[in-house]
Each structure stands twice: as structure tokens, then as C-alpha cells.
Scaffold this active site. Structure first.
Site, PDB file in Angstrom:
ATOM      1  N   THR A 158       0.870  -1.188   0.000  1.00 31.12           N
ATOM      2  CA  THR A 158       0.000   0.000   0.000  1.00 31.12           C
ATOM      3  C   THR A 158       0.903   1.232   0.000  1.00 31.12           C
ATOM      4  O   THR A 158       1.343   1.671  -1.047  1.00 31.12           O
ATOM      5  CB  THR A 158      -0.969  -0.008   1.197  1.00 31.12           C
ATOM      6  OG1 THR A 158      -0.239  -0.214   2.406  1.00 31.12           O
ATOM      7  CG2 THR A 158      -2.016  -1.101   1.038  1.00 31.12           C
ATOM      8  N   LYS A 184       4.111  -6.955   4.056  1.00 27.92           N
ATOM      9  CA  LYS A 184       3.839  -5.570   3.698  1.00 27.92           C
ATOM     10  C   LYS A 184       3.530  -4.812   4.977  1.00 27.92           C
ATOM     11  O   LYS A 184       3.055  -5.364   5.960  1.00 27.92           O
ATOM     12  CB  LYS A 184       2.689  -5.445   2.700  1.00 27.92           C
ATOM     13  CG  LYS A 184       1.311  -5.822   3.195  1.00 27.92           C
ATOM     14  CD  LYS A 184       0.573  -4.811   4.040  1.00 27.92           C
ATOM     15  CE  LYS A 184       0.503  -3.463   3.367  1.00 27.92           C
ATOM     16  NZ  LYS A 184      -0.179  -2.473   4.290  1.00 27.92           N
ATOM     17  N   THR A 195       1.303  -9.360  12.464  1.00 29.62           N
ATOM     18  CA  THR A 195       2.026  -8.296  11.794  1.00 29.62           C
ATOM     19  C   THR A 195       1.048  -7.583  10.914  1.00 29.62           C
ATOM     20  O   THR A 195      -0.144  -7.780  11.024  1.00 29.62           O
ATOM     21  CB  THR A 195       3.179  -8.854  10.957  1.00 29.62           C
ATOM     22  OG1 THR A 195       3.748  -7.788  10.225  1.00 29.62           O
ATOM     23  CG2 THR A 195       2.716  -9.931  10.010  1.00 29.62           C
ATOM     24  N   GLU A 285       6.506   4.813   7.327  1.00 26.02           N
ATOM     25  CA  GLU A 285       6.132   5.972   6.516  1.00 26.02           C
ATOM     26  C   GLU A 285       6.970   7.197   6.877  1.00 26.02           C
ATOM     27  O   GLU A 285       6.954   7.662   8.015  1.00 26.02           O
ATOM     28  CB  GLU A 285       4.639   6.253   6.701  1.00 26.02           C
ATOM     29  CG  GLU A 285       3.789   5.175   6.052  1.00 26.02           C
ATOM     30  CD  GLU A 285       2.345   5.213   6.466  1.00 26.02           C
ATOM     31  OE1 GLU A 285       1.531   4.593   5.768  1.00 26.02           O
ATOM     32  OE2 GLU A 285       2.027   5.840   7.488  1.00 26.02           O
ATOM     33  N   ASN A 408       0.038  10.405   5.635  1.00 24.52           N
ATOM     34  CA  ASN A 408      -1.227  10.020   6.248  1.00 24.52           C
ATOM     35  C   ASN A 408      -2.296  11.098   6.130  1.00 24.52           C
ATOM     36  O   ASN A 408      -3.492  10.802   6.140  1.00 24.52           O
ATOM     37  CB  ASN A 408      -0.995   9.626   7.708  1.00 24.52           C
ATOM     38  CG  ASN A 408      -0.350   8.264   7.795  1.00 24.52           C
ATOM     39  OD1 ASN A 408      -0.995   7.249   7.611  1.00 24.52           O
ATOM     40  ND2 ASN A 408       0.960   8.240   8.036  1.00 24.52           N
ATOM     41  N   SER A 413      -6.883  10.734  -0.352  1.00 18.52           N
ATOM     42  CA  SER A 413      -7.103  11.660  -1.474  1.00 18.52           C
ATOM     43  C   SER A 413      -6.343  11.222  -2.715  1.00 18.52           C
ATOM     44  O   SER A 413      -5.563  10.305  -2.679  1.00 18.52           O
ATOM     45  CB  SER A 413      -6.690  13.066  -1.074  1.00 18.52           C
ATOM     46  OG  SER A 413      -5.341  13.103  -0.682  1.00 18.52           O
TER      47      SER A 413
END
Length: 413
Positions: A158, A184, A195, A285, A408, A413
């Protein structure tokens, strides 16, 4: 999937060997993403054993419920994974979606829906439109190839910036067996679960109850010891599949978790799980640094882990690391707020091999220059000795940067 690869990504990837009895196929279903694969089917020969661990969230996704129900039988023929939609908090529609997907996969593989396992990852709260991909399953099941492990890892991404794969080959008895894994995860990552999504396969002939024991124990010091943002996902799923095909080459069938012949396999599985878990942390991230937090001298191992997670999950500690600021006072804060036994006047703190605080105050030999130089590294080690016992634990996290907020803030969007 980001177009900018994390600076902490592996410099090279292992060559993933074939696991006899496993075939893989991926497709572009357009569930959320365009011009990339977002659907994975993994097909297993009859007789494949399965075990799993899942999120401890009280709001689990529909696929998690589906897998938990099927896990009791301990047999698997098909795994179907989609990215872009988590099929979580979707009520009756979510349950209908899993049922339809399970039936379509079972029909394609010629098995029962009880031998199908599902996982979904992506946006929470939006119904999953199975018409986008259910018609693709027959082709995926029939066209699977044994060597598409990296492609499989890409299909389940993702916000990940790179595919996560790991492999080990070891002896079971006198026979080589292989363990392959993919994973992932980059955000909504915290322990107390399995996980993010991770799938392991082996050709070892190991019974489902033994696999369950191995997996449950193996996650304690790997996936259950990593955190990116302290948020436990609704979809966390870790499954292990054992085709048993190595038995033809002389590998012994293992039916007892205490079997001494499991030693090498257990250690190899631990290495695969740890590699995948750390790859998730390193792809956190916006992450620019990996952080290892070790707590020693705690009242117990459980207490040490809770303190370590308090440090690892602290936004102030994580932003200090991002800013390359050796602000050890924030570590003191995180120890103090953990709610675990501690003694301020026995607490010592290290960044790397540099002791910053000792027995309740700044170390008299503290060097700001040396510490500032250390903080510029990509891999940071923080250690806190509580000074009251023998409990110890290690967890891993990453720094917290402005990119995390941007990713995030823009996710839907």
C-alpha cells in the site's frame, strides 16, 4: 505504493528459491491503485498445513474473521490477498464479500471454501467490490508460477516503498528445507498482534499444531516487537503454509513441537520473521532512521518490554531522533510514564556506546559533540538500564518525520 523508495531499503534482495507445492500469480484489478498489481493468489498442493496469528484489535476486518474460522481445520489450498481496501468495518457487506471471494477461489482451485484464506489491506470503512476481481481468480489459480515471490510482495503493498522478502534454507533431519516469506507494512504498525500482512511458506512436512506453536513463539521477539506509530491495524495477519513436499526427499514428518529435530528450522524461521519485521520498520512511513530500543535491569522481561515500547512509541523520542538531537531527557520521560517499576536514581541511558545519564543524573563524562556525531547515523541504538532487576527486552521502531504526516494526511485523497 510510493514512487520514492525509502533510504533504508535493502541494497539488494535475496534470490527467492522455489517452494515445491506453491504457485503464485498476481493481477491488476484496479481496486484503488492504477497501473500496478493489487491482487495476489497463492495456490498450494493438497495436504498443505496452515497456522496463523492475527490482530488483537477489537475491530478486526472481515477477512481476519474468515481466516480465524478456517484455521481450525489446519488445511489450505488457496490464499487471496488484495491491496487498496481493508474490507474492515464494512458490516454485512464485508462478510458477503469474503464469502463470495472464498467461494470463487474454492471453485477455481477445486477445494472447499474452508481451505481458502483471505487478507485485505488498505482503506478502512469502504465496502470491497468483489466484482472488480472475482472473475480474475480462475485465471490466477490456473496460471500460477512457482518463482514469483517478489512479484507477490509487490502486489500486496500500500504505502510501502519497496517489496519485503526473506528466505532461509536449513536442514530438517538430513534434508534441506526452505522457508520463504513476504510482508507488507509501513504505517499503522504496532505490536500486540501478528504483523501487518505476512505470508510464509515452507516445503517442510510439519503438522499444523506444530506450525502454530512455532509461529506463536516466533512472533514474540520479531513482529510483536516492532512499532512504527503505535497504531494496531484491524487487518494484521500472519500465515504460514507447509506443503510437506520435502518428505519425498527424506525430511522427517514433525508432529510434536518438542521434537529436537526442529532446532535449526525454528532458528531459521526466526531469522525470516525478524528480517521481514525489520524491513517493515525500515519502510516506516517517512522513516529516515531505524531505532533499536533495549531495556535492561527491569523487574521482569514483560516490564522491560513495556518500558521499551513506551520509549519506542514516544513521539518526542522519535522526533528527536529525526532531528538528530540526543535529547535523552525524553527517554527519561518515556521510562517514567510507562507505569512500570523504576527507580529514578538508578536509571542509566546510552545512545550507542555513549553513556549519557547514570544513576539519576547526566553522566559526568558526557560529550555533546560525540553524541551529535552518533545521531547522524541511519541506525540508532538506545538503551535504558532501570537498575532494579534482571528483566530485559528489545524492540525496534523508526523516527517520526514530517513526511509521515504528509503521507497520512493525504492517504485517502
Amino acid at each position: 505504493m510510493s514512487t520514492t523508495i525509502s533510504p533504508l531499503a535493502p541494497k539488494k534482495y535475496p534470490k527467492m528459491p522455489v517452494i515445491e507445492g506453491v504457485r503464485i500469480a498476481t493481477a491488476e484489478a484496479g481496486i484503488k491503485y492504477k497501473n500496478r498489481t493489487d491482487l495476489l493468489a497463492m495456490v498450494f498442493d493438497a495436504g498443505t498445513a496452515v497456522a496463523g496469528v492475527f490482530t488483537k484489535s477489537k475491530c478486526p476486518s472481515a477477512p481476519v474473521d474468515f481466516c480465524r474460522q478456517n484455521l481450525a481445520a489446519g488445511k489450505a489450498r488457496v490464499l487471496v490477498v488484495n491491496s487498496g481496501n481493508a474490507n474492515a468495518f464494512t458490516g454485512k457487506k464485508g462478510r458477503e464479500s469474503t464469502a463470495l471471494t472464498g467461494e470463487a477461489a474454492a471453485k477455481a482451485a477445486g477445494c472447499t471454501a474452508g481451505e481458502v484464506f483471505l487478507a485485505s489491506t488498505g482503506v478502512i470503512g469502504e465496502p470491497l467490490d468483489t466484482t472488480k476481481f472475482s472473475h480474475l481468480l480462475a485465471g490466477l489459480v490456473s496460471d500460477g508460477k512457482p518463482d514469483l515471490w517478489t512479484e507477490a510482495a509487490k502486489a500486496i503493498m500500500t504505502t510501502d516503498t519497496y517489496p519485503k522478502v526473506a528466505t532461509q534454507t536449513v536442514k530438517l533431519g538430513d534434508t534441506d528445507v526452505t522457508i520463504n516469506g513476504i510482508s507488507k507494512g509501513a504505517g499503522m504498525i504496532a505490536p500486540d498482534m501478528a504483523t501487518m500482512l505476512s505470508f510464509i511458506a515452507t516445503d517442510a512436512p510439519i503438522a499444523a499444531p506444530v506450525l502454530q506453536d512455532l509461529l506463536s513463539r516466533g512472533t514474540a521477539k520479531t513482529f510483536n516487537a516492532v512499532t512504527v506509530d503505535s497504531d494496531t491495524s484491524t487487518s494484521d495477519t500472519l500465515l504460514i503454509f507447509a506443503t510437506g513436499k520435502a518428505a519425498k526427499r527424506g525430511a522427517p514428518e514433525i508432529t510434536d513441537p518438542k521434537d529436537a529435530r526442529l532446532g535449526q528450522f525454528r532458528r531459521a524461521l526466526g531469522k525470516v520473521l525478524k528480517s521481514l519485521a525489520l524491513q517493515v520498520v525500515r519502510d516506516g512511513e517517512g522513516a529516515r532512521k531505524q531505532v533499536e530500543v533495549t531495556v535492561t535491569g527491569a523487574k521482569s522481561a514483560r516490564s522491560a518490554k513495556r518500558i521499551a515500547l513506551s520509549i519506542a512509541n514516544s513521539p518526542l523520542v522519535k522526533t528527536a531522533v529525526a532531528g538528530e538531537d540526543a535529547n535523552w531527557g525524553r527517554v527519561v520521560m518515556a521510562v517514567g510514564k510507562a507505569g512500570e517499576p523504576a527507580d529514578r536514581d538508578r536509571l542509566s541511558i546510552w545512545f550507542g556506546d555513549i553513556r549519557l545519564a547514570h544513576e539519576g543524573e547526566r553522566d559526568p563524562g558526557y560529550s555533546e559533540e560525540a553524541t551529535s556525531t552518533y545521531m547522524k547515523r541511519d541506525d540508532i541504538r538506545i538503551r535504558a538500564d532501570i537498575g532494579i532487576g534482571r528483566g530485559k527486552a528489545t524492540v525496534w521502531t523508526c523516527d517520526l518525520t514530517k513526511e509521515y504526516v504528509a503521507i497520512n494526511g493525504d492517504y485517502r485523497s
